[in-house]
Design a protein around this motif. Structure first.
Motif, mmCIF file in Angstrom:
data_model
loop_
_atom_site.group_PDB
_atom_site.id
_atom_site.type_symbol
_atom_site.label_atom_id
_atom_site.label_comp_id
_atom_site.label_asym_id
_atom_site.label_seq_id
_atom_site.Cartn_x
_atom_site.Cartn_y
_atom_site.Cartn_z
ATOM 1 N N PHE A 179 0.834 -1.204 0.000
ATOM 2 C CA PHE A 179 0.000 0.000 0.000
ATOM 3 C C PHE A 179 0.868 1.253 0.000
ATOM 4 N N LEU A 180 1.893 1.298 0.852
ATOM 5 C CA LEU A 180 2.750 2.480 0.932
ATOM 6 C C LEU A 180 3.584 2.624 -0.340
ATOM 7 N N ASN A 181 4.017 1.517 -0.919
ATOM 8 C CA ASN A 181 4.744 1.587 -2.187
ATOM 9 C C ASN A 181 3.879 2.201 -3.281
ATOM 10 N N TYR A 182 2.599 1.804 -3.308
ATOM 11 C CA TYR A 182 1.674 2.391 -4.283
ATOM 12 C C TYR A 182 1.531 3.895 -4.049
ATOM 13 N N PHE A 199 9.175 5.538 3.536
ATOM 14 C CA PHE A 199 10.091 4.480 3.940
ATOM 15 C C PHE A 199 9.263 3.333 4.502
ATOM 16 N N ALA A 200 9.290 2.202 3.799
ATOM 17 C CA ALA A 200 8.484 1.053 4.214
ATOM 18 C C ALA A 200 9.348 0.009 4.897
ATOM 19 N N SER A 201 8.769 -0.683 5.856
ATOM 20 C CA SER A 201 9.437 -1.806 6.492
ATOM 21 C C SER A 201 9.744 -2.870 5.446
ATOM 22 N N ARG A 202 10.840 -3.617 5.644
ATOM 23 C CA ARG A 202 11.208 -4.656 4.688
ATOM 24 C C ARG A 202 10.309 -5.881 4.804
ATOM 25 N N GLU A 203 9.652 -6.020 5.924
ATOM 26 C CA GLU A 203 8.777 -7.177 6.108
ATOM 27 C C GLU A 203 7.340 -6.806 5.770
ATOM 28 N N ASN A 204 6.583 -7.804 5.358
ATOM 29 C CA ASN A 204 5.178 -7.581 5.069
ATOM 30 C C ASN A 204 4.417 -7.391 6.377
ATOM 31 N N ILE A 205 3.618 -6.348 6.442
ATOM 32 C CA ILE A 205 2.793 -6.057 7.615
ATOM 33 C C ILE A 205 1.344 -6.038 7.152
ATOM 34 N N VAL A 324 -9.375 -13.825 9.918
ATOM 35 C CA VAL A 324 -9.995 -13.976 8.611
ATOM 36 C C VAL A 324 -10.469 -12.619 8.134
ATOM 37 N N GLY A 325 -10.777 -12.503 6.880
ATOM 38 C CA GLY A 325 -11.245 -11.219 6.373
ATOM 39 C C GLY A 325 -11.129 -11.117 4.873
ATOM 40 N N GLY A 326 -11.096 -12.237 4.200
ATOM 41 C CA GLY A 326 -11.079 -12.189 2.750
ATOM 42 C C GLY A 326 -9.685 -12.221 2.182
ATOM 43 N N GLU A 327 -9.609 -12.030 0.884
ATOM 44 C CA GLU A 327 -8.341 -12.109 0.166
ATOM 45 C C GLU A 327 -7.428 -10.953 0.553
ATOM 46 N N GLU A 328 -6.149 -11.267 0.738
ATOM 47 C CA GLU A 328 -5.197 -10.227 1.083
ATOM 48 C C GLU A 328 -4.936 -9.333 -0.119
ATOM 49 N N MET A 329 -5.018 -8.018 0.105
ATOM 50 C CA MET A 329 -4.781 -7.063 -0.974
ATOM 51 C C MET A 329 -3.296 -6.741 -0.973
ATOM 52 N N GLY A 330 -2.553 -7.258 -1.940
ATOM 53 C CA GLY A 330 -1.120 -7.128 -1.844
ATOM 54 C C GLY A 330 -0.444 -6.301 -2.909
ATOM 55 N N SER A 331 -0.874 -6.337 -4.154
ATOM 56 C CA SER A 331 -0.091 -5.734 -5.220
ATOM 57 C C SER A 331 -0.378 -4.252 -5.384
ATOM 58 N N ARG A 332 0.633 -3.526 -5.886
ATOM 59 C CA ARG A 332 0.432 -2.102 -6.172
ATOM 60 C C ARG A 332 -0.600 -1.926 -7.278
#
Length: 362
Positions: A179-182, A199-205, A324-332
């Motif tokens: 999200f922050l990269n987008y 500046f984003a963390s290197r790990e997925n949050i 739970v909460g549905g599909e993870e929204m990951g891509s820019r």
């Protein structure tokens, strides 16, 4: 610089009810209307009846709910918690002097101006080929004005939705790094945001969030940071992980709040921006950011020192592996497709509030 919760108070008031909202005990020196044990607290919600039913609905799946409640020309900031004794503890976080209907006449004028400007802009575009640079500049300025007025209208609409309990976030799993990269990629396209660095963390949050609401929160805060910072002063957005929380840290080196008063900044329709001119503000940006953050299950902490800048922290609980909460929204690309809405998308409307491109701050 000490960081403190916008809603912190030195001597918090509180009261206790059963699970149906009947008052058991009261520790509130100056409630806005008379309350006695054995009575329902429903009269507190007379100006926003949806809030009470929504709150009980949310408590069926959560242990704590925060809300902003309009009552007798005040905005009560309440936090309701379940207790072990089959009761509800209500903490009055703070009380802001604010008539929720203040500005209604101004709203009518703003909406009328917005519609007129859009009508003029569209008519001009339809009737002219825009062959010269002058014509193109005229159309661009008209569109910029439409975008700014649209931002005012959307802020007013959002504020009333939030305080009357009509807003429900669409929570889904969000990858905040993507999200922050987008967001960083979109802001980098415009020279007015050249001082903003992400500046984003290197790990997925991952959190349970609403992408549109989170974007609205961050852009409202960035609007203030850019408006009250010199053109060459850095503004940073950092994504961090602190224990079980995801934290966005938004910092600037601008004017800061007078006396460091963060409570005044929360007051609806309070604005330090010019009262006239293209970039005049309504004073709802930070108010809406706080209320939206609460609606997403997070909180805002803020520190500010006059003439030295402001830091705002947005804190959200991180999803566990079993959440739970549905599909993870990951891509820019996903965020780009979701949040782009032509000329009136959230990024475009945000940029319009900064003034015409190419102009420098005085």
């Amino acid at each position: 610089m000490d960081t403190k919760d916008l809603t912190s108070t030195s001597t918090p008031s509180w009261f206790e009810t059963d699970r149906q909202g009947v008052l058991r005990s009261l520790h509130w020196e100056q409630p806005p209307l008379p309350l006695k044990p054995g009575q329902s607290i429903a009269p507190l919600f007379e100006e926003a009846p949806h809030q009470l039913s929504n709150l009980f609905s949310q408590l069926s799946t959560r242990n704590q709910v925060s809300l902003a409640l309009p009552c007798r020309r005040k905005l009560l900031l309440l936090r309701c918690k379940k207790t072990d004794s089959d009761a509800l503890r209500w903490e009055v976080e703070s009380s802001v002097q604010a008539d929720p209907f203040v500005g209604r006449s101004e709203e009518t004028a703003q909406i009328r101006e917005c519609l007129t400007a859009m009508d003029n802009c569209l008519s001009y575009l339809l009737e002219n080929s825009l062959e010269t640079s002058f014509e193109q500049d005229m159309a661009s300025n008209a569109l910029n004005r439409c975008q700014l007025l649209m931002k005012h209208c959307l802020n007013m609409e959002r504020y009333h939705e939030l305080i009357h309990g009509e807003y429900q976030p669409k929570l889904q799993r969000m990858n905040l790094r993507s999200f922050l990269n987008y967001l960083s990629q979109e802001l980098a396209r415009d020279s007015r945001c050249s001082q903003v660095k992400a500046f984003a963390s290197r790990e997925n949050i991952v959190i349970q969030g609403d992408p549109a609401a989170l974007l609205e929160i961050i852009l409202n805060i960035l609007t203030n940071s850019l408006e009250f910072s010199p053109a060459d002063a850095p503004v940073s957005i950092r994504l961090e992980k602190q224990d079980s929380f995801a934290v966005f840290r938004i910092s600037d080196e601008g004017n800061g709040l007078p006396g460091g008063d963060v409570t005044q900044a929360l007051t609806p329709y309070y604005s330090r921006k010019p009262e006239n001119g293209q970039r005049a503000g309504l004073g709802l940006g930070l108010t809406n950011a706080y209320l939206l953050c609460q609606a997403l299950g997070g909180n805002i902490l803020i520190s500010s020192k006059e003439n030295h800048g402001t830091t705002v922290l947005l804190r959200f609980p991180i999803c566990g592996e079993t959440d739970v909460g549905g599909e993870e929204m990951g891509s820019r690309d996903y965020y780009s497709d979701l949040l782009q809405r032509g000329h009136f998308g959230p990024i475009q409307v945000f940029l319009s509030a900064l003034g015409p491109a190419g102009k420098t701050k005085s």
